[in-house]
Enzyme design. Structure first.
Site, PDB file in Angstrom:
ATOM      1  N   CYS A   1       9.649   1.871   3.502  1.00 51.70           N
ATOM      2  CA  CYS A   1      10.594   0.797   3.805  1.00 51.70           C
ATOM      3  C   CYS A   1      12.004   1.352   3.930  1.00 51.70           C
ATOM      4  O   CYS A   1      12.899   0.646   4.379  1.00 51.70           O
ATOM      5  CB  CYS A   1      10.551  -0.271   2.725  1.00 51.70           C
ATOM      6  SG  CYS A   1      11.179   0.319   1.170  1.00 51.70           S
TER       7      CYS A   1
ATOM      8  N   SER B   1       5.432  -6.925   3.369  1.00 50.70           N
ATOM      9  CA  SER B   1       6.018  -7.273   4.666  1.00 50.70           C
ATOM     10  C   SER B   1       6.788  -8.602   4.571  1.00 50.70           C
ATOM     11  O   SER B   1       6.509  -9.438   3.700  1.00 50.70           O
ATOM     12  CB  SER B   1       4.909  -7.372   5.707  1.00 50.70           C
ATOM     13  OG  SER B   1       3.960  -8.324   5.304  1.00 50.70           O
TER      14      SER B   1
ATOM     15  N   GLU C   1      -4.977  -3.809  -1.796  1.00 50.51           N
ATOM     16  CA  GLU C   1      -6.415  -3.540  -1.745  1.00 50.51           C
ATOM     17  C   GLU C   1      -6.730  -2.287  -0.931  1.00 50.51           C
ATOM     18  O   GLU C   1      -7.871  -1.845  -0.875  1.00 50.51           O
ATOM     19  CB  GLU C   1      -7.177  -4.762  -1.201  1.00 50.51           C
ATOM     20  CG  GLU C   1      -6.805  -5.212   0.214  1.00 50.51           C
ATOM     21  CD  GLU C   1      -5.596  -6.156   0.288  1.00 50.51           C
ATOM     22  OE1 GLU C   1      -4.594  -5.888  -0.394  1.00 50.51           O
ATOM     23  OE2 GLU C   1      -5.659  -7.139   1.050  1.00 50.51           O
TER      24      GLU C   1
ATOM     25  N   GLU D   1       9.361  -4.072  12.979  1.00 53.64           N
ATOM     26  CA  GLU D   1       9.118  -2.901  12.124  1.00 53.64           C
ATOM     27  C   GLU D   1       7.831  -2.244  12.625  1.00 53.64           C
ATOM     28  O   GLU D   1       6.787  -2.892  12.665  1.00 53.64           O
ATOM     29  CB  GLU D   1       8.962  -3.361  10.674  1.00 53.64           C
ATOM     30  CG  GLU D   1       8.741  -2.225   9.704  1.00 53.64           C
ATOM     31  CD  GLU D   1       8.584  -2.717   8.263  1.00 53.64           C
ATOM     32  OE1 GLU D   1       7.960  -3.773   8.040  1.00 53.64           O
ATOM     33  OE2 GLU D   1       9.076  -2.016   7.363  1.00 53.64           O
TER      34      GLU D   1
ATOM     35  N   PHE E   1       0.812  -1.221   0.000  1.00 60.45           N
ATOM     36  CA  PHE E   1       0.000   0.000   0.000  1.00 60.45           C
ATOM     37  C   PHE E   1       0.843   1.267   0.000  1.00 60.45           C
ATOM     38  O   PHE E   1       0.374   2.323  -0.388  1.00 60.45           O
ATOM     39  CB  PHE E   1      -0.927   0.009   1.244  1.00 60.45           C
ATOM     40  CG  PHE E   1      -0.233   0.483   2.494  1.00 60.45           C
ATOM     41  CD1 PHE E   1      -0.133   1.840   2.786  1.00 60.45           C
ATOM     42  CD2 PHE E   1       0.372  -0.412   3.366  1.00 60.45           C
ATOM     43  CE1 PHE E   1       0.538   2.277   3.929  1.00 60.45           C
ATOM     44  CE2 PHE E   1       1.036   0.012   4.505  1.00 60.45           C
ATOM     45  CZ  PHE E   1       1.122   1.366   4.784  1.00 60.45           C
TER      46      PHE E   1
HETATM   47  P1  NAD Z   1       1.619  -6.552   3.125  1.00 60.97           P
HETATM   48  O1  NAD Z   1       2.636  -7.625   3.185  1.00 60.97           O
HETATM   49  O2  NAD Z   1       0.522  -6.569   4.126  1.00 60.97           O
HETATM   50  O3  NAD Z   1       0.882  -6.559   1.699  1.00 60.97           O
HETATM   51  C1  NAD Z   1       1.614  -6.556   0.502  1.00 60.97           C
HETATM   52  C2  NAD Z   1       0.806  -7.284  -0.570  1.00 60.97           C
HETATM   53  O4  NAD Z   1       0.609  -8.631  -0.161  1.00 60.97           O
HETATM   54  C3  NAD Z   1      -0.563  -6.684  -0.816  1.00 60.97           C
HETATM   55  O5  NAD Z   1      -0.816  -6.674  -2.195  1.00 60.97           O
HETATM   56  C4  NAD Z   1      -1.503  -7.641  -0.085  1.00 60.97           C
HETATM   57  O6  NAD Z   1      -2.765  -7.736  -0.696  1.00 60.97           O
HETATM   58  C5  NAD Z   1      -0.770  -8.964  -0.167  1.00 60.97           C
HETATM   59  N1  NAD Z   1      -1.041  -9.823   1.002  1.00 60.97           N
HETATM   60  C6  NAD Z   1      -1.339  -9.414   2.259  1.00 60.97           C
HETATM   61  N2  NAD Z   1      -1.518 -10.482   3.057  1.00 60.97           N
HETATM   62  C7  NAD Z   1      -1.339 -11.584   2.293  1.00 60.97           C
HETATM   63  C8  NAD Z   1      -1.384 -12.984   2.549  1.00 60.97           C
HETATM   64  N3  NAD Z   1      -1.652 -13.458   3.763  1.00 60.97           N
HETATM   65  N4  NAD Z   1      -1.133 -13.823   1.540  1.00 60.97           N
HETATM   66  C9  NAD Z   1      -0.846 -13.359   0.311  1.00 60.97           C
HETATM   67  N5  NAD Z   1      -0.795 -12.042   0.012  1.00 60.97           N
HETATM   68  C10 NAD Z   1      -1.027 -11.166   0.988  1.00 60.97           C
HETATM   69  O7  NAD Z   1       2.411  -5.163   3.151  1.00 60.97           O
HETATM   70  P2  NAD Z   1       1.821  -3.694   3.215  1.00 60.97           P
HETATM   71  O8  NAD Z   1       1.303  -3.445   4.593  1.00 60.97           O
HETATM   72  O9  NAD Z   1       0.954  -3.412   2.065  1.00 60.97           O
HETATM   73  O10 NAD Z   1       3.166  -2.834   3.007  1.00 60.97           O
HETATM   74  C11 NAD Z   1       4.037  -2.496   4.033  1.00 60.97           C
HETATM   75  C12 NAD Z   1       5.229  -3.433   4.088  1.00 60.97           C
HETATM   76  O11 NAD Z   1       5.909  -3.433   2.840  1.00 60.97           O
HETATM   77  C13 NAD Z   1       6.265  -3.005   5.116  1.00 60.97           C
HETATM   78  O12 NAD Z   1       6.743  -4.153   5.765  1.00 60.97           O
HETATM   79  C14 NAD Z   1       7.354  -2.376   4.273  1.00 60.97           C
HETATM   80  O13 NAD Z   1       8.639  -2.377   4.849  1.00 60.97           O
HETATM   81  C15 NAD Z   1       7.304  -3.221   3.058  1.00 60.97           C
HETATM   82  N6  NAD Z   1       7.905  -2.564   1.912  1.00 60.97           N
HETATM   83  C16 NAD Z   1       9.103  -3.034   1.466  1.00 60.97           C
HETATM   84  C17 NAD Z   1       9.727  -2.417   0.406  1.00 60.97           C
HETATM   85  C18 NAD Z   1      11.025  -2.932  -0.129  1.00 60.97           C
HETATM   86  O14 NAD Z   1      11.397  -2.584  -1.231  1.00 60.97           O
HETATM   87  N7  NAD Z   1      11.755  -3.736   0.622  1.00 60.97           N
HETATM   88  C19 NAD Z   1       9.107  -1.332  -0.220  1.00 60.97           C
HETATM   89  C20 NAD Z   1       7.869  -0.893   0.261  1.00 60.97           C
HETATM   90  C21 NAD Z   1       7.271  -1.523   1.326  1.00 60.97           C
END
Ligand code: NAD
Length: 499
Positions: free
Chosen positions: A281, A226, A176, A384, A149
C-alpha cells in the site's frame, strides 16, 4: 493436502462450516493448503471465549502484560527464518522481504512493551477543596481485526499487540490467502505467556467479517485492505455502534524535481515501484517528473534498471528482486489494466506482458511494466493496480505535480525527490496525503509514530500503531473524588512485588 485450522482457546481447531478457501503457492500455482471459512456460529463461539478470558487479562497489571510482549519479541527473533519461509510460501514475496514483514510488526510489539508508561492516566491534585480528579484508560473488552494478504505478519501485529497490551481480548480474521503466519503468531503469543482465549484466529471470508460486524460483544473493529471493503466495514461497523478504523487502498505519487539526483530517484523508484511485485500500500505507482528534460532523463535511467530486475521464486534466495503476485486472479487483473493503458494511449516503454519464467510456467509471475505519458483520465492512473507497473505522468511545473497528487482520490503516501529544501518543505506542508517522504520513496513511519493515509485511503480518525493505537484500544474514564480524613496505617518496611 494440508487442512489449516482456526486457533481457538489455545488450540488448533478444525473448521466446521464445510467451506474452505484454496491457499496457493504463488510461485508454482499449486494449491498447497485449504483454509477453513468460519460460519457465524464459529465466530460467535470464539467471541464468547474471548469475553470470558478478557477480564482476568485486563486485571493483569500492565507491567506483566508488557513482559508478555517482551518475551514475544524474543520468540519472533528466534523463529524469524521459520516465519519468513512460511510467509513467502503463501504470499510469494522474497525471503528478505518476508523477514522485513515480520520485523516491522515486531517493532510495534517492542513499542507495546511500554504499555505501563503508555497507559498512565492523568491526575489533578486538588481540583477543588479536598477534591482530586483522575482519568484512566480502560480496555474496550473484545476487539477484532480484519487484515489483508499483503502483510500477513506485520498488520496483524500492528493490531493485536496494542489491543492486547491495553488489556483487550482480540479476534484476528486474517486474509484467507495466507493464514499460516497469523496462526503461528497466535501460538507464539501463548508461548510468551498470554492466557488462552485472549488472542484467537478465526479464518474466514465475508461471512466471518459480517459476523464480526453484527456481534454485539465486539467493541472495536480494525480493518486494512482495499477501499471498497474498508468503506463497507466502516459504515456497517459504525452503524452497529462499534469503534472502527479502516485503512484502504493507495495510489502513491513520487514527484521528481528538475534538481533531483536522478540516479538516486531512479533507484528509489525501482525499489518502491517493483519491490514485493508492487503489492504494497506504500508502493510508488506514479512517477511525476517535472519538466520534459527531467522526464526524458528519468525514463532513460529507469529502463536499463527495470530490464535488469530479477523475478523469481523465493526459494532462489537473495538472487531475486521480487516474486509472483498472490493469485492468478490478481495477475489477470494487472494484465487487464495494462491492456487498458495501451488501449487508452499510454506509451508502454517496458512491456512485461510476455514474461515467462522457465520451470514456473504455472506460477503467478508478472513481468515489470513501465508506462510513460500517462494522463489522469486513464484507468491505469485512477485505479490501484497492485502489481509491478509504474506509470509516468509528465508535469510541466511543480504546481502541476502537486495538484496531481492532491486531486487523486487516494492519499496514503507520497514522496518528493529534490535538493531544494524550500520545495520539499512546501510540498510536505500543502499536500493532502498522510505520509510524506522527502528523498525517501516509501515513508512508512516507525512504530512510535503513527501510520495512516488521508482521503479514500482511510475511514476513521485515529491512525495505526504508536500513541493512536493506545487511544483506539482504550476508553477514558474520569473519576472525581473527595475523601474525608481517615485513620492512617502504620509503617511498611519491605518492598512487595505488584500482583
Ligand atoms: P481485500 O479488501 O480484498 O481483503 C482484506 C480483508 O477483507 C481480508 O481479510 C478479506 O477476507 C476481507 N474481505 C474481502 N472481501 C470482503 C467482503 N466482500 N466483505 C467483507 N470482507 C471482505 O484486500 P487484499 O487484497 O487482501 O489487500 C490488498 C489491499 O489492501 C490493497 O488495496 C492495499 O492498498 C490495501 N492495503 C492498505 C494498507 C493501508 O494501511 N492503507 C496496508 C496494506 C494493504
Amino acid at each position: 493436502m494440508q487442512e489449516l485450522t482456526h486457533y481457538i482457546n489455545g488450540a488448533h481447531v478444525k473448521g466446521t462450516s464445510g467451506r474452505f478457501a484454496d491457499v496457493y503457492n504463488p510461485a508454482t500455482g499449486e494449491v498447497q493448503a485449504k483454509a477453513p471459512l468460519a460460519s457465524k456460529a464459529e465466530l460467535d463461539a470464539a467471541v464468547e471465549i474471548a469475553a470470558a478470558a478478557q477480564p482476568a487479562w485486563a486485571a493483569t497489571n500492565p507491567q506483566r502484560r508488557g513482559r508478555v510482549m517482551m518475551k514475544f519479541v524474543s520468540l519472533l527473533n528466534r523463529d524469524m527464518d521459520k516465519l519468513a519461509e512460511a510467509l513467502s510460501r503463501e504470499h510469494g514475496k522474497t525471503l528478505p522481504d518476508a523477514a522485513g514483514d515480520v520485523q516491522r510488526g515486531l517493532e510495534v510489539v517492542e513499542y507495546c512493551v511500554g504499555a505501563p508508561e503508555l497507559l498512565k492516566g492523568d491526575y489533578t491534585d486538588g481540583a477543588g477543596p479536598g477534591i482530586d480528579m483522575y482519568s484512566m484508560r480502560q480496555p474496550l473488552g473484545v476487539s477484532a481485526g480484519i487484515t489483508p494478504f499483503n502483510f500477513p505478519a506485520m498488520i496483524p501485529m500492528w493490531m493485536f499487540a496494542p489491543a492486547i497490551a491495553c488489556g483487550n481480548a482480540f479476534i484476528l480474521k486474517p486474509s484467507e490467502r495466507d493464514p499460516s503466519v497469523p496462526l503461528m503468531l497466535a501460538e507464539l503469543m501463548e508461548e510468551a505467556g498470554l492466557p488462552k482465549g485472549v488472542l484467537q484466529v478465526v479464518n474466514g471470508d465475508k461471512e466471518a467479517v459480517d459476523a464480526i460486524l453484527y456481534n454485539d460483544t465486539i467493541q472495536s473493529v480494525g480493518f486494512v485492505g482495499s477501499t471498497p471493503i474498508a468503506e463497507y466495514i466502516y459504515g456497517t461497523g459504525c452503524s452497529q455502534g462499534k469503534r472502527v478504523q479502516c485503512f484502504g487502498g493507495a495510489k502513491n505519487h513520487m514527484i521528481i524535481m528538475p534538481d533531483a539526483d536522478l540516479d538516486l530517484a531512479a533507484d528509489a523508484l525501482i525499489g518502491a515501484g517493483y519491490g514485493a511485485a508492487g503489492e504494497r500500500c506504500m508502493a510508488i505507482s506514479v512517477a511525476v517528473p517535472v519538466g520534459e528534460e527531467t522526464a526524458d532523463k528519468l525514463i532513460e535511467k529507469l529502463v536499463p534498471r527495470i530490464e535488469k530486475l530479477k523475478v523469481g521464486p523465493y526459494t532462489s534466495g537473495n538472487d531475486v528482486d521480487y516474486g509472483p503476485v498472490v493469485t492468478s486472479a490478481a495477475k489477470e487483473n494487472i494484465l487487464r489494466l495494462v491492456q487498458t493503458g495501451v488501449d487508452q494511449g499510454a506509451e508502454l516503454v517496458v512491456d512485461g506482458r510476455d514474461f515467462n519464467l522457465q520451470g514456473y510456467e504455472d506460477g503467478f509471475f508478472v513481468g515489470p511494466h513501465l508506462f510513460d505519458r500517462v494522463t489522469p483520465d486513464m484507468e491505469i492512473y485512477q485505479k490501484e493496480i497492485f502489481g509491478p507497473v509504474l506509470s509516468t505522468v509528465r508535469a510541466a511545473s511543480y504546481e502541476e505535480a502537486l495538484k496531481l497528487a492532491m486531486d487523486h482520490e487516494m492519499g496514503n503516501g507520497t514522496a518528493i525527490f529534490t535538493r531544494d529544501g524550500d520545495a520539499a518543505r512546501d510540498f510536505a506542508a500543502r499536500v493532502n496525503v498522510g505520509m510524506i517522504g522527502i528523498n525517501v520513496p516509501i515513508p512508512v513511519p516507525l512504530a512510535y509514530h503513527t501510520f495512516g493515509g488521508w482521503k479514500k485511503s482511510v475511514f476513521g480518525d485515529l491512525n495505526q500503531h504508536g500513541p493512536d493505537a493506545f487511544k483506539f484500544y482504550t476508553r477514558t474514564k474520569t473519576v472525581t473524588s473527595r475523601w474525608p480524613s481517615g485513620i492512617k496505617e502504620g509503617g511498611e518496611f519491605n518492598f512487595k512485588p505488584m500482583d
